[in-house]
Each structure stands twice: as C-alpha cells, then as structure tokens.
Design a protein around this motif. Structure first.
Motif, PDB file in Angstrom:
ATOM      1  N   ILE A  39      -2.478  51.972  12.024  1.00  0.00           N
ATOM      2  CA  ILE A  39      -1.612  50.696  12.358  1.00  0.00           C
ATOM      3  C   ILE A  39      -1.037  51.355  13.813  1.00  0.00           C
ATOM      4  N   PRO A  40      -1.434  51.063  15.110  1.00  0.00           N
ATOM      5  CA  PRO A  40      -0.739  51.522  16.250  1.00  0.00           C
ATOM      6  C   PRO A  40       0.888  51.191  15.810  1.00  0.00           C
ATOM      7  N   SER A  41       1.543  52.192  16.448  1.00  0.00           N
ATOM      8  CA  SER A  41       3.136  51.610  16.317  1.00  0.00           C
ATOM      9  C   SER A  41       4.019  52.416  17.605  1.00  0.00           C
ATOM     10  N   GLU A  42       3.187  52.476  18.488  1.00  0.00           N
ATOM     11  CA  GLU A  42       4.147  53.419  19.687  1.00  0.00           C
ATOM     12  C   GLU A  42       5.325  52.591  19.802  1.00  0.00           C
ATOM     13  N   SER A  43       6.560  53.401  20.351  1.00  0.00           N
ATOM     14  CA  SER A  43       7.792  53.197  20.356  1.00  0.00           C
ATOM     15  C   SER A  43       7.905  51.671  21.050  1.00  0.00           C
ATOM     16  N   GLY A  44       8.517  50.722  20.463  1.00  0.00           N
ATOM     17  CA  GLY A  44       8.495  49.359  21.263  1.00  0.00           C
ATOM     18  C   GLY A  44       7.420  48.606  20.611  1.00  0.00           C
ATOM     19  N   GLN A  45       6.596  48.883  19.775  1.00  0.00           N
ATOM     20  CA  GLN A  45       5.576  48.175  19.311  1.00  0.00           C
ATOM     21  C   GLN A  45       5.262  48.299  17.608  1.00  0.00           C
ATOM     22  N   GLU A  46       6.606  48.538  17.117  1.00  0.00           N
ATOM     23  CA  GLU A  46       6.429  48.684  15.698  1.00  0.00           C
ATOM     24  C   GLU A  46       6.241  47.471  14.644  1.00  0.00           C
ATOM     25  N   GLY A  47       6.122  46.366  15.284  1.00  0.00           N
ATOM     26  CA  GLY A  47       6.295  45.054  14.536  1.00  0.00           C
ATOM     27  C   GLY A  47       5.266  44.987  13.390  1.00  0.00           C
ATOM     28  N   ALA A  48       3.968  45.278  13.854  1.00  0.00           N
ATOM     29  CA  ALA A  48       2.731  45.221  12.852  1.00  0.00           C
ATOM     30  C   ALA A  48       3.145  46.270  11.706  1.00  0.00           C
ATOM     31  N   LEU A  49       3.513  47.515  11.809  1.00  0.00           N
ATOM     32  CA  LEU A  49       3.616  48.364  10.948  1.00  0.00           C
ATOM     33  C   LEU A  49       4.782  47.961  10.041  1.00  0.00           C
ATOM     34  N   ALA A  50       5.991  47.289  10.722  1.00  0.00           N
ATOM     35  CA  ALA A  50       7.151  47.286  10.124  1.00  0.00           C
ATOM     36  C   ALA A  50       6.783  45.860   9.135  1.00  0.00           C
ATOM     37  N   ASP A  51       6.035  44.926   9.691  1.00  0.00           N
ATOM     38  CA  ASP A  51       5.397  43.920   8.569  1.00  0.00           C
ATOM     39  C   ASP A  51       4.803  44.523   7.523  1.00  0.00           C
ATOM     40  N   ALA A  52       3.821  45.180   7.757  1.00  0.00           N
ATOM     41  CA  ALA A  52       3.206  45.884   6.618  1.00  0.00           C
ATOM     42  C   ALA A  52       4.074  46.558   5.639  1.00  0.00           C
ATOM     43  N   VAL A  53       4.856  47.435   6.078  1.00  0.00           N
ATOM     44  CA  VAL A  53       5.968  48.084   5.015  1.00  0.00           C
ATOM     45  C   VAL A  53       6.659  47.183   4.342  1.00  0.00           C
ATOM     46  N   PHE A  54       7.232  46.017   5.165  1.00  0.00           N
ATOM     47  CA  PHE A  54       7.960  45.043   4.465  1.00  0.00           C
ATOM     48  C   PHE A  54       7.133  44.415   3.212  1.00  0.00           C
ATOM     49  N   GLU A  55       5.866  43.968   3.541  1.00  0.00           N
ATOM     50  CA  GLU A  55       5.261  43.223   2.575  1.00  0.00           C
ATOM     51  C   GLU A  55       4.940  44.372   1.379  1.00  0.00           C
ATOM     52  N   THR A  56       4.777  45.558   1.528  1.00  0.00           N
ATOM     53  CA  THR A  56       4.376  46.452   0.603  1.00  0.00           C
ATOM     54  C   THR A  56       5.548  46.550  -0.252  1.00  0.00           C
ATOM     55  N   LEU A  57       6.899  46.900   0.332  1.00  0.00           N
ATOM     56  CA  LEU A  57       8.039  46.800  -0.459  1.00  0.00           C
ATOM     57  C   LEU A  57       8.212  45.625  -1.395  1.00  0.00           C
ATOM     58  N   GLU A  58       8.018  44.317  -0.825  1.00  0.00           N
ATOM     59  CA  GLU A  58       7.910  43.190  -1.681  1.00  0.00           C
ATOM     60  C   GLU A  58       7.046  43.392  -2.946  1.00  0.00           C
ATOM     61  N   HIS A  59       6.013  43.954  -2.669  1.00  0.00           N
ATOM     62  CA  HIS A  59       4.896  44.140  -3.554  1.00  0.00           C
ATOM     63  C   HIS A  59       5.581  45.254  -4.668  1.00  0.00           C
ATOM     64  N   LEU A  60       6.155  46.153  -4.274  1.00  0.00           N
ATOM     65  CA  LEU A  60       6.457  47.180  -5.171  1.00  0.00           C
ATOM     66  C   LEU A  60       7.722  46.856  -6.150  1.00  0.00           C
ATOM     67  N   SER A  61       8.422  45.697  -5.291  1.00  0.00           N
ATOM     68  CA  SER A  61       9.634  44.978  -6.027  1.00  0.00           C
ATOM     69  C   SER A  61       8.927  44.405  -7.178  1.00  0.00           C
ATOM     70  N   ALA A  62       7.987  43.884  -7.459  1.00  0.00           N
ATOM     71  CA  ALA A  62       7.532  43.234  -8.643  1.00  0.00           C
ATOM     72  C   ALA A  62       7.287  43.973  -9.653  1.00  0.00           C
ATOM     73  N   ARG A  63       7.434  45.325  -9.597  1.00  0.00           N
ATOM     74  CA  ARG A  63       6.895  46.307 -10.525  1.00  0.00           C
ATOM     75  C   ARG A  63       8.004  46.859 -11.336  1.00  0.00           C
ATOM     76  N   GLY A  64       9.272  46.748 -11.060  1.00  0.00           N
ATOM     77  CA  GLY A  64      10.407  47.157 -11.782  1.00  0.00           C
ATOM     78  C   GLY A  64      11.441  46.323 -11.825  1.00  0.00           C
ATOM     79  N   PRO A  65      12.639  46.775 -11.832  1.00  0.00           N
ATOM     80  CA  PRO A  65      13.973  45.847 -11.887  1.00  0.00           C
ATOM     81  C   PRO A  65      14.130  45.088 -10.580  1.00  0.00           C
ATOM     82  N   GLY A  66      13.284  45.162  -9.400  1.00  0.00           N
ATOM     83  CA  GLY A  66      13.399  44.695  -8.277  1.00  0.00           C
ATOM     84  C   GLY A  66      14.238  45.595  -7.232  1.00  0.00           C
ATOM     85  N   LEU A  67      13.950  45.215  -6.064  1.00  0.00           N
ATOM     86  CA  LEU A  67      14.693  45.958  -4.758  1.00  0.00           C
ATOM     87  C   LEU A  67      15.383  45.027  -3.899  1.00  0.00           C
ATOM     88  N   GLN A  68      16.432  45.396  -3.234  1.00  0.00           N
ATOM     89  CA  GLN A  68      17.239  44.629  -2.408  1.00  0.00           C
ATOM     90  C   GLN A  68      16.580  45.056  -1.129  1.00  0.00           C
TER      91      GLN A  68
END
Length: 382
Positions: A39-68
């Motif tokens: 996932i290309p993420s040169e400085s200033g173009q991190e949006g796609a990777l930030a989206d993917a990380v955010f969605e992954t954290l949402e997914h992981l939040s479902a496995r335990g007591p939750g994340l903020q």
C-alpha cells in the motif's frame, strides 16, 4: 468512544474478509509486512494506509473488551481500557520516503541465500507497524494497558509530523508510563537518542574585481579556519544513564560567491551538531557559540534529544523480556517527543536501519518474528 466492528466480522485467527488488504494477514506478521508495503504511503499520501489500519483496528476491537479508536487526519490511535496498573505506548509511522522501483514488495535472496523482503518501507518502518498490529491480534487482553499510535509525515519537515500534531492537540491520547517506538533496530533495544542542531557560521569580506583581488577581502578564504577547526575536532562519546552516545560535529554545506569575476564578501558554512542527551538544545547552542567564537553563528534548526529512561520499572521489565544489551540511538527519532511529554521511551523494531531509504531497503523475516515474539512475551507477563 468504543468503535464497533466492521461488517460484523468476529475473526479470532486473522483470516477475515479476503478482500481487505490487511485483516487476512494478521496471523502472519511477515505476510502482514508485505501487505503493508504494497500500500504506497509516501509522506503526504498516507490516506489509503491510514484507512486500512483504522479498519483493521475496528476489526480487532470486536475480539475483546473493545478499543478506544481515534483518528486525527492520517494519524490513528487505539487504546485498550482494561484498568491495568500500567499503560505503555507502542508507536510507529505510516509514511515512507519516495518509492524507487521497490513497490510492490518482492522476495530476494541475500549473499548467504537467506530470503529477504525488499520494498520501500520494509524496515522503515512497515515491519514495525506489522509488529504493532500483530501484537494486538495475538494479545487482545495484555497485562498492561496498551496505546497503539500510527502517525503520518514522519519523513518530512518536523512541523508536519503527525506525532507532533497529536502531542499538541491531544496529548492525553499519548500518555503512558513507557513508550516503544518501532524504528528499525535489528530487533534490539536502542535507548533515547541524540539531539540535533544546525547552525550557519558566516564569514564576511569586501567585494572586489577578481582582477584586482588585493583590493578586496575574500570571505570564502576566511572560512578556511572554520573548516580547519571542524576537521581537528574530536567529538566525544558521552555516557548517559549507562549508555554511550557518540557525538558528531560536521560541516554539511557551504555557500558563497557572487560571480566568476568577483571576490565574495560572504561565505556561509552549515554545521550539524549531534549532541548527547545529557545536554538540552540551549546548552548545545552555548557550546557552538563558544566553539565558533569570533564568527557570526545563526541557529537554523534544533531538536532535543532523549535520555534512555531505562531505570523506570516498565522499561526494566521490557529490557528483561527482550533480552540483550541495550545500546544508544545516535540518530534523532521521535522518542524525543515522548521524552518531552515526560514518558521514557526506547527504539525497538525489526529491520537494519542501515538499509532505510535505500533502493534495496529490506527486512529479514526472522527479525519480524523475533520482535513480535518478544513484545508478546512482555505484554503477556503478569
């Protein structure tokens, strides 16, 4: 707020939605590293990777007591809320320097025949980001509360740095007893970091026609003693809290001249000072002004260093869990930002920093596994 899982996924083994770029690879940190690199993420173009990380954290939040989970631009912060006695921060940047024909990732063999993953960001520092996500996947209820920080714009000007932005806007999100920055260290511990300062040392003269050079004073010639003083200086190694930091003082640029037939009346030598964290920037500036006494000195850039902080209990536990002998980080890293917030911090991540930013930037699978195993052991230790 506590984020709810995306698409109702509750996947405990990391297979997940096969269409997602990261979630299916959570169970294998090496495959996850490759997926992050793709996932290309040169400085200033991190949006796609930030989206993917955010969605992954949402997914992981479902496995335990939750994340903020919080997002600030292309910086993402996830915090467990388990009521533990300690909170640790594990941070890493999402951006890379420009791609140089090294995305997508590819497997190659080194001179010894060992497989290495070659890609922009492989060691600096998507392997470190994979380490962060893998640890949260494997240890959903750690013995210490954990804050994961993924931030943007680390590889460019300091005023754009996402960790700096978070520290200024929402410092409470970064609070903890101890911090680990996933910069590449070949899976060893590097404590603190040197500070850095750039100054301009200016010499002056008198302009004249070069055919009558004796009528002027050559400012470039006048810079010779500045360069000689630098060449003769032996930078010390300074012990700070048990680690030895090697300093350096170097000319990194020089400019001067008006035209090919003019004796110049000004010359500027740019000097970079890497100073041990026993001094703050103010003391470093005093040293440089004394060192270049008799010349005009202008500070153009400065960043404080960070003491190792290995004497706090959480850091001592970390050293015991990781093993090996901690070394000093001679380059500047964002551990200094945590230090400025009163949080002791170390650098720890897979990858050899000597290959960062190079065309053949790479990471070794064994280092990724060792780093993940060590962090998991630390976070599982009651």
């Amino acid at each position: 707020m506590v984020i709810t899982p995306i698409n109702g996924i509750d996947d405990t083994d990391g297979t997940g939605d096969a269409s997602h770029p990261l979630i299916p690879h959570l169970g294998d940190p090496v495959a996850l590293t490759r997926a992050l690199c793709d996932i290309p993420s040169e400085s200033g173009q991190e949006g796609a990777l930030a989206d993917a990380v955010f969605e992954t954290l949402e997914h992981l939040s479902a496995r335990g007591p939750g994340l903020q989970i919080h997002r600030d631009g292309d910086a993402v912060v996830a915090r467990t809320q388990l009521g533990r006695a300690e909170r640790v921060v594990i941070a890493g940047h999402l951006d890379t320097v420009p791609i140089q024909g090294n995305v997508p990732a590819r497997w190659e063999s080194d001179a010894a025949g060992e497989q290495i993953l070659v890609a922009r960001g492989a060691c600096d520092m998507k392997a470190g980001v994979a380490m962060q996500l893998s640890v949260l996947h494997r240890v959903p209820e750690p013995s210490r509360d954990v804050t994961l920080v993924f931030y943007d714009h680390e590889e460019v000007a300091a005023e754009l740095n996402g960790l700096r932005r978070l520290a200024e806007r929402q410092p409470d999100l970064l609070q903890g007893d101890f911090a680990v920055l996933g910069e590449p260290t070949s899976a060893g511990i590097e404590g603190g970091c040197n500070g850095t300062m750039r100054v301009e040392v200016r010499t002056t003269g008198v302009r004249a026609h070069s055919a009558r050079a004796w009528k002027g004073v050559n400012a470039i010639h006048a810079a010779a003693p500045v360069l000689q003083r630098l060449a003769e200086f032996e930078a010390p190694a300074v012990e700070v809290d048990g680690l030895v930091f090697q300093e350096s003082l170097s000319a990194v640029g020089i400019r001067g001249g008006v035209a090919g037939n003019v004796i110049p009346d000004e010359c500027v030598v740019t000097v970079n000072y890497r100073f041990a964290p026993h001094w703050d920037a103010s003391r470093a500036e005093t040293f440089l002004r004394e060192f270049f006494a008799g010349w005009e000195v202008t500070v153009t850039d400065a960043a404080e260093g960070a003491r190792p902080g290995l004497d706090v209990p959480a850091a001592a536990d970390f050293v015991r869990a990781i093993g090996g002998t901690p070394a000093a980080k001679v380059g500047w890293t964002d551990v200094a930002r945590f230090s400025a917030l009163g949080i002791p911090a170390v650098n720890f991540g897979p990858g050899d920093p000597l290959f960062a930013h190079k065309e053949d930037e790479h990471v070794r699978p064994g280092e990724i596994h060792r780093a993940v195993e060590a962090l998991c052991s630390w976070l599982e230790d009651a």
